[in-house]
Scaffold this motif. Structure first.
Motif, mmCIF file in Angstrom:
data_model
loop_
_atom_site.group_PDB
_atom_site.id
_atom_site.type_symbol
_atom_site.label_atom_id
_atom_site.label_comp_id
_atom_site.label_asym_id
_atom_site.label_seq_id
_atom_site.Cartn_x
_atom_site.Cartn_y
_atom_site.Cartn_z
ATOM 1 N N UNK A 139 0.822 -1.212 0.000
ATOM 2 C CA UNK A 139 0.000 0.000 0.000
ATOM 3 C C UNK A 139 0.855 1.261 0.000
ATOM 4 N N UNK A 140 1.891 1.290 0.831
ATOM 5 C CA UNK A 140 2.755 2.471 0.912
ATOM 6 C C UNK A 140 3.470 2.697 -0.419
ATOM 7 N N UNK A 141 3.963 1.614 -1.028
ATOM 8 C CA UNK A 141 4.670 1.750 -2.303
ATOM 9 C C UNK A 141 3.746 2.267 -3.391
ATOM 10 N N UNK A 142 2.532 1.712 -3.474
ATOM 11 C CA UNK A 142 1.572 2.162 -4.488
ATOM 12 C C UNK A 142 1.255 3.644 -4.313
ATOM 13 N N UNK A 143 0.998 4.059 -3.079
ATOM 14 C CA UNK A 143 0.647 5.456 -2.813
ATOM 15 C C UNK A 143 1.815 6.381 -3.157
ATOM 16 N N UNK A 144 3.028 5.998 -2.755
ATOM 17 C CA UNK A 144 4.189 6.848 -3.024
ATOM 18 C C UNK A 144 4.486 6.952 -4.518
ATOM 19 N N UNK A 145 4.438 5.825 -5.223
ATOM 20 C CA UNK A 145 4.708 5.859 -6.662
ATOM 21 C C UNK A 145 3.661 6.695 -7.376
ATOM 22 N N UNK A 146 2.403 6.436 -7.071
ATOM 23 C CA UNK A 146 1.319 7.190 -7.724
ATOM 24 C C UNK A 146 1.411 8.673 -7.373
ATOM 25 N N UNK A 147 1.659 8.978 -6.095
ATOM 26 C CA UNK A 147 1.716 10.369 -5.672
ATOM 27 C C UNK A 147 2.873 11.127 -6.311
ATOM 28 N N UNK A 148 4.055 10.508 -6.354
ATOM 29 C CA UNK A 148 5.214 11.177 -6.955
ATOM 30 C C UNK A 148 5.034 11.364 -8.457
ATOM 31 N N UNK A 149 4.464 10.371 -9.122
ATOM 32 C CA UNK A 149 4.211 10.510 -10.559
ATOM 33 C C UNK A 149 3.263 11.683 -10.832
ATOM 34 N N UNK A 150 2.183 11.756 -10.029
ATOM 35 C CA UNK A 150 1.206 12.825 -10.242
ATOM 36 C C UNK A 150 1.765 14.185 -9.851
ATOM 37 N N UNK A 151 2.554 14.214 -8.781
ATOM 38 C CA UNK A 151 3.080 15.487 -8.293
ATOM 39 C C UNK A 151 4.166 16.043 -9.207
ATOM 40 N N UNK A 152 5.094 15.173 -9.631
ATOM 41 C CA UNK A 152 6.237 15.638 -10.412
ATOM 42 C C UNK A 152 5.920 15.750 -11.898
ATOM 43 N N UNK A 153 5.095 14.839 -12.401
ATOM 44 C CA UNK A 153 4.680 14.905 -13.801
ATOM 45 C C UNK A 153 5.815 14.853 -14.799
ATOM 46 N N UNK A 154 6.831 14.039 -14.539
ATOM 47 C CA UNK A 154 7.961 13.917 -15.473
ATOM 48 C C UNK A 154 7.504 13.176 -16.722
ATOM 49 N N UNK A 155 7.676 13.761 -17.912
ATOM 50 C CA UNK A 155 7.223 13.084 -19.138
ATOM 51 C C UNK A 155 8.100 11.891 -19.474
ATOM 52 N N UNK A 156 7.484 10.896 -20.084
ATOM 53 C CA UNK A 156 8.223 9.708 -20.510
ATOM 54 C C UNK A 156 8.899 9.947 -21.853
ATOM 55 N N UNK A 157 9.906 9.126 -22.173
ATOM 56 C CA UNK A 157 10.493 9.198 -23.517
ATOM 57 C C UNK A 157 9.462 8.808 -24.569
ATOM 58 N N UNK A 158 9.529 9.394 -25.736
ATOM 59 C CA UNK A 158 8.601 9.075 -26.819
ATOM 60 C C UNK A 158 9.247 8.087 -27.781
ATOM 61 N N UNK A 159 9.613 6.915 -27.258
ATOM 62 C CA UNK A 159 10.322 5.948 -28.080
ATOM 63 C C UNK A 159 9.456 4.765 -28.488
ATOM 64 N N UNK B 258 14.015 2.146 -7.624
ATOM 65 C CA UNK B 258 14.828 1.246 -6.810
ATOM 66 C C UNK B 258 15.008 1.796 -5.399
ATOM 67 N N UNK B 259 15.369 3.065 -5.294
ATOM 68 C CA UNK B 259 15.596 3.671 -3.981
ATOM 69 C C UNK B 259 14.310 3.728 -3.162
ATOM 70 N N UNK B 260 13.198 4.039 -3.811
ATOM 71 C CA UNK B 260 11.929 4.112 -3.093
ATOM 72 C C UNK B 260 11.580 2.758 -2.481
ATOM 73 N N UNK B 261 11.715 1.694 -3.265
ATOM 74 C CA UNK B 261 11.371 0.364 -2.766
ATOM 75 C C UNK B 261 12.311 -0.083 -1.654
ATOM 76 N N UNK B 262 13.588 0.242 -1.770
ATOM 77 C CA UNK B 262 14.534 -0.119 -0.715
ATOM 78 C C UNK B 262 14.197 0.593 0.591
ATOM 79 N N UNK B 263 13.770 1.845 0.482
ATOM 80 C CA UNK B 263 13.384 2.588 1.683
ATOM 81 C C UNK B 263 12.174 1.934 2.358
ATOM 82 N N UNK B 264 11.190 1.543 1.564
ATOM 83 C CA UNK B 264 9.997 0.893 2.120
ATOM 84 C C UNK B 264 10.364 -0.452 2.726
ATOM 85 N N UNK B 265 11.187 -1.225 2.039
ATOM 86 C CA UNK B 265 11.594 -2.531 2.562
ATOM 87 C C UNK B 265 12.298 -2.392 3.903
#
Length: 485
Positions: free
Chosen positions: A334-354, A425-432
């Motif tokens: 639950x914590x990982x899902x919330x953090x990943x979703x929250x950071x993606x929505x907050x930062x809004x870094x665009x993906x590569x168009x490959x 990777x760093x986010x998951x290690x912190x949660x673990x």
């Protein structure tokens, strides 16, 4: 068996490709059969046949299926033979000619129990002996078949895929990008150094380390810190009051690195050049031959696959009464899902168009990398927690290996920047680290594997295979390179 014989077999099969399935099944069967697997160089033959399968265009799934079925049949036959020869393994011919190997197998089985069937799949001399010994020592059929089938699912890709990839490469015209071997060599060397430095640091935080003893004495001087130390100290007698210092340091260190890395990746342009260079290098590596394996690997990091693994793990733990462990696994997810979703929505870094149809969510951090890292590191931490401190690094090294191909698949397919992968990777290690530190308060009984855990693993493998098959066509469409790249 001489190399000339193997060359003759390869030549004959190249002229009669219709027999490749039979050759894969038969070789895997003999390689897994008691005693015969020692005499016959099954690994070499499997590699040669897998090369021919890749060269002739045989589907990879079909090659894996026939090899896996052969391995299952060989181990099952060995197990049945062991049942028939109970008490006579060292006297019945031709087993009487190999008393040392049988003795080694018996000691290995008595030491590791049912796990030896899985370990034995990949360990040289005892590989074809363990099922025989398991049958002779009256392991139950149901338990053996669960271990046998589950381990064969992992065994087949390890033994077949390298040869199949070589054969497919020989049949195609692969042109690696510039400095391919130099980049791979330097990257592997750097990762190895970093990994073992981190492991050494973690080992240096054990109970016998100078820093651990100093910190324990310092915290004992103050009531609040002493209460904190006692609160998180493991109460299990076998763990001898161990404080989870390594887990706390992992959580704090990974969190600090994530904050620094996140600032560099999203608030500055310092890493943009490296991101672009990495993307270009993998873009040059794109080959039709490699697309299929990398798409299959990246699907292993999809949310349904990882969520299913988490749910099944929790169900198995709850069924056996490990309520605290199940709750901590659910909390980690639950914590990982919330953090990943929250950071993606907050930062809004665009993906590569490959690619033609990448996901439309933010890029930082990589959810696939975070998910697979959480899965394997939590598994490694629970397994390692049942062993002595000095041996734990072995489990961390072995069980954390799957996160590397999943992370690389995101770079190869062009759906993430390099900085996104490191962030996940760093986010998951912190949660673990945080979850393992918290769990130490409730770790009162050992987590012993049994048929429930194996059954959950087998169900997950079956559901994962079905998911990959159902998602394949859409995934191939989504990850098709953009025209002109």
């Amino acid at each position: 068996m001489s190399s000339a014989w193997l060359n003759d077999l390869s030549a004959w099969l190249s002229l009669h490709p219709g027999w490749l399935a039979t050759a894969l099944f038969t070789t895997a069967f003999i390689e897994s059969l008691a005693i015969a697997g020692i005499i016959v160089p099954g690994v070499a033959i499997l590699f040669a046949v897998a090369v021919l399968a890749g060269e002739t265009g045989m589907p990879l799934a079909e090659a894996l299926l026939w090899a896996g079925l052969g391995a299952i049949a060989g181990d099952t036959a060995s197990f049945g033979l062991g049942r028939l020869l109970q008490g006579r393994l060292t006297t019945a011919w031709p087993l009487s000619r190999y008393p040392k190997i049988i003795g080694t197998g018996e000691r290995f089985f008595k030491r590791h129990g049912g796990k030896s069937v899985i370990i034995g799949r990949f360990v040289g001399p005892v590989r074809p002996i363990i099922p025989l010994v398991a049958g002779a020592l009256m392991m139950s059929w149901r338990r053996f078949l669960a271990f046998n089938i589950g381990s064969a699912v992992a065994w087949a890709p390890v033994y077949i895929f390298p040869g199949f990839l070589v054969g497919s490469a020989l049949a195609s015209d692969i042109r690696p990008p510039a400095h391919f071997y130099a980049v791979i060599g330097i990257s592997v060397a750097a990762l190895t150094v970093v990994y073992f430095v981190l492991l050494r640091f973690q080992l240096g935080l054990g109970e016998d380390s100078r820093f651990y003893r100093w910190l324990k004495q310092w915290m004992a001087q103050y009531e609040a810190t002493n209460r904190f130390w006692r609160l998180y100290t493991n109460q299990r007698p076998a763990r001898e009051g161990e404080f989870p210092l390594a887990s706390f340091m992992l959580a704090l260190g990974a969190s600090a690195l994530l904050l620094i890395w996140g600032q560099l990746a999203t608030a500055t342009s310092l890493l943009d050049g490296f991101d672009q260079a990495t993307l270009l290098w993998f873009e040059q590596l794109r080959q039709p031959l490699l697309d299929g394996p990398f798409i299959a690997i990246t699907l292993l990091g999809d949310a349904p696959v990882l969520m299913t693994a988490g749910v099944l793990a929790c169900a198995a733990l709850l069924f056996r009464g490990y309520y605290a462990a199940a709750i901590h696994v659910l909390a980690a997810i639950a914590v990982t899902v919330v953090l990943v979703w929250g950071l993606k929505a907050l930062l809004g870094v665009p993906r590569p168009d490959e690619v033609m149809g990448p996901p439309n969510s933010g890029a930082f951090p990589s959810g696939h990398t975070a998910g697979i890292t959480l899965l394997v590191t939590l598994l490694a931490s629970f397994v390692a927690g049942e062993s002595r401190h000095r041996r734990r690094w072995q489990y961390y090294v072995l069980l954390s290996l799957p996160l590397v191909p999943v992370a690389l698949s995101r770079l190869y397919l062009g759906v993430h920047w390099f900085t996104d992968v490191i962030g996940g990777l760093l986010l998951a290690l912190a949660v673990t680290g945080a979850v393992r530190a918290s769990y130490s308060r409730y770790d009162k009984v050992p987590l012993a594997p049994d048929i429930t855990i194996v059954g959950a693993a087998v169900v997950w493998l079956i559901l994962t295979g079905a998911y990959i098959l159902l998602s394949w066509d859409q995934a191939v469409l989504n990850f098709r390179p953009v025209a002109g790249t």
